[in-house]
Design a protein around this motif. Structure first.
Motif, short mmCIF file in Angstrom:
data_model
loop_
_atom_site.label_atom_id
_atom_site.label_comp_id
_atom_site.label_asym_id
_atom_site.label_seq_id
_atom_site.Cartn_x
_atom_site.Cartn_y
_atom_site.Cartn_z
N VAL A 55 0.86 -1.29 0.04
CA VAL A 55 -0.31 0.05 -0.38
C VAL A 55 0.50 1.22 0.74
O VAL A 55 0.50 2.49 -0.87
CB VAL A 55 -0.51 -0.13 1.30
CG1 VAL A 55 -1.74 1.64 1.60
CG2 VAL A 55 -2.45 -1.19 1.21
N LYS A 56 1.85 0.82 0.96
CA LYS A 56 2.78 2.79 0.46
C LYS A 56 3.53 2.66 -0.66
O LYS A 56 3.71 3.68 -0.36
CB LYS A 56 3.30 2.03 2.10
CG LYS A 56 4.17 3.51 2.17
CD LYS A 56 5.36 3.54 3.32
CE LYS A 56 5.95 4.41 3.50
NZ LYS A 56 7.77 4.35 4.53
N HIS A 57 4.07 1.29 -1.05
CA HIS A 57 4.44 2.05 -2.09
C HIS A 57 3.58 2.05 -3.72
O HIS A 57 4.42 2.90 -3.54
CB HIS A 57 5.18 -0.02 -2.53
CG HIS A 57 6.09 0.20 -4.20
ND1 HIS A 57 6.93 0.95 -3.95
CD2 HIS A 57 5.20 -0.47 -5.11
CE1 HIS A 57 7.11 0.80 -4.93
NE2 HIS A 57 6.52 -0.04 -6.40
N GLU A 62 1.76 5.98 -7.09
CA GLU A 62 0.72 6.91 -7.78
C GLU A 62 0.91 8.25 -7.94
O GLU A 62 0.72 9.18 -9.22
CB GLU A 62 -0.45 6.64 -7.74
CG GLU A 62 -1.39 5.40 -7.09
CD GLU A 62 -2.18 5.30 -7.93
OE1 GLU A 62 -3.10 6.44 -8.83
OE2 GLU A 62 -2.41 4.24 -8.39
N ARG A 63 1.18 8.90 -6.61
CA ARG A 63 2.20 10.08 -6.09
C ARG A 63 2.79 10.71 -7.31
O ARG A 63 3.10 11.58 -8.00
CB ARG A 63 3.03 10.67 -4.68
CG ARG A 63 1.09 10.02 -3.99
CD ARG A 63 2.02 10.73 -2.81
NE ARG A 63 1.13 10.74 -2.03
CZ ARG A 63 1.20 10.50 -0.61
NH1 ARG A 63 2.24 10.22 -0.12
NH2 ARG A 63 -0.32 10.53 0.48
N ALA A 75 13.37 2.12 -2.23
CA ALA A 75 13.03 0.68 -1.42
C ALA A 75 12.38 1.02 -0.36
O ALA A 75 11.81 0.52 0.45
CB ALA A 75 14.58 0.26 -1.81
N ALA A 76 12.69 2.46 0.56
CA ALA A 76 12.06 2.36 1.42
C ALA A 76 10.39 2.60 1.54
O ALA A 76 9.78 2.49 2.11
CB ALA A 76 13.07 4.06 1.89
N THR A 77 9.73 3.09 0.08
CA THR A 77 8.50 3.26 -0.13
C THR A 77 7.49 1.51 0.10
O THR A 77 6.43 1.54 0.63
CB THR A 77 8.38 3.55 -1.33
OG1 THR A 77 8.14 2.45 -2.47
CG2 THR A 77 8.78 4.71 -1.58
N LEU A 89 -1.96 5.01 6.29
CA LEU A 89 -1.97 4.69 5.00
C LEU A 89 -2.51 4.18 3.87
O LEU A 89 -2.10 4.54 2.36
CB LEU A 89 -0.44 3.34 5.22
CG LEU A 89 0.29 3.87 5.42
CD1 LEU A 89 1.96 2.81 5.89
CD2 LEU A 89 1.81 4.88 5.17
N LEU A 90 -3.38 3.93 4.31
CA LEU A 90 -4.57 3.72 3.36
C LEU A 90 -5.43 4.45 2.96
O LEU A 90 -6.05 4.77 1.77
CB LEU A 90 -5.87 2.49 3.92
CG LEU A 90 -5.97 0.84 3.88
CD1 LEU A 90 -6.17 0.08 4.71
CD2 LEU A 90 -5.75 1.03 2.48
N ALA A 91 -5.37 5.51 4.09
CA ALA A 91 -6.03 6.89 3.63
C ALA A 91 -5.27 7.81 2.65
O ALA A 91 -5.35 8.62 1.78
CB ALA A 91 -6.47 7.33 4.80
N ASP A 92 -3.96 7.63 2.94
CA ASP A 92 -2.95 8.17 2.47
C ASP A 92 -3.17 7.35 0.54
O ASP A 92 -2.98 8.14 0.11
CB ASP A 92 -1.82 7.79 2.72
CG ASP A 92 -1.21 8.61 3.67
OD1 ASP A 92 -2.06 9.66 4.34
OD2 ASP A 92 -0.04 8.52 4.04
N TYR A 93 -3.12 6.66 0.30
CA TYR A 93 -3.56 5.73 -0.73
C TYR A 93 -4.63 6.04 -2.05
O TYR A 93 -4.79 6.67 -2.74
CB TYR A 93 -3.46 4.43 -0.66
CG TYR A 93 -3.48 3.32 -1.40
CD1 TYR A 93 -3.04 3.33 -2.79
CD2 TYR A 93 -4.57 2.58 -2.29
CE1 TYR A 93 -2.96 2.62 -3.93
CE2 TYR A 93 -4.82 1.77 -3.46
CZ TYR A 93 -3.48 2.03 -4.22
OH TYR A 93 -3.19 1.18 -5.56
N ARG A 94 -6.08 6.43 -0.70
CA ARG A 94 -6.86 6.57 -1.45
C ARG A 94 -7.44 7.74 -1.76
O ARG A 94 -7.70 8.61 -3.05
CB ARG A 94 -7.91 6.26 -0.56
CG ARG A 94 -8.42 5.19 -0.11
CD ARG A 94 -9.95 5.11 1.19
NE ARG A 94 -9.98 3.31 0.81
CZ ARG A 94 -9.93 2.47 1.96
NH1 ARG A 94 -9.62 3.25 3.14
NH2 ARG A 94 -10.03 1.57 1.87
#
Length: 157
Positions: A55-57, A62-63, A75-77, A89-94
């Motif tokens: 999800v973080k990656h 997307e960004r 790699a840190a993503t 992290l889900l809110a950031d993805y959405r």
């Protein structure tokens, strides 16, 4: 979890591509929903991949492609930090998906090079970016399928 069929999208190319991308994005969020700590961030394979890391990656991907935000450490993503919650992290993805869809919606010609990428040089076309994100998100949705099945046996979309 029951399987869902691929979308029946609109008649034009942009809505078809975005429809399939949204379908895969939903598959990602569905796979992480309901997974408790610490399993959601625990690596399920030797490479260190976890559901929350995916999800973080994908948020960073997307960004990068749609919003022009680069990462200093790709790699840190893939590695959520202890202070990054599943909800955040889900809110950031959405949010990244919502903003990306606005960028796609404002595009009037999928064949023109995009100009918002954070690196110098001519960017690929929006058509290429959408196709690439379908591939990237689909690949990681497959990883998420396997990781979720390893955690609790859940299969399907």
């Amino acid at each position: 979890m029951a399987d869902t069929r691929p979308p029946r999208t609109g008649a034009d190319e942009a809505s078809t591509l975005l429809g399939f991308l949204d379908y895969l994005r939903d598959a990602i969020t569905d796979k992480v929903t309901g997974v408790p700590e610490p399993q959601i961030r625990t690596a399920g394979v030797p490479s260190g991949t976890s559901l929350l890391g995916l999800v973080k990656h994908l948020t960073a991907v997307e960004r990068f492609w749609f919003l022009g935000e680069d990462s200093d450490d790709w790699a840190a993503t893939m590695r959520p930090t202890p202070d990054e919650s599943t909800e955040q992290l889900l809110a950031d993805y959405r949010k990244a998906v919502e903003q990306a869809n606005e960028v796609v919606g404002a595009c009037t010609d999928l064949s023109r090079p995009v100009r918002h990428l954070p690196r110098p040089g001519s960017g690929p076309s929006m058509r290429w970016i959408l196709t690439h994100l379908i591939e990237e998100t689909g690949r990681h949705a497959g990883h998420a399928d396997i990781l979720r099945e390893q955690i609790d046996g859940t299969t399907g979309r």
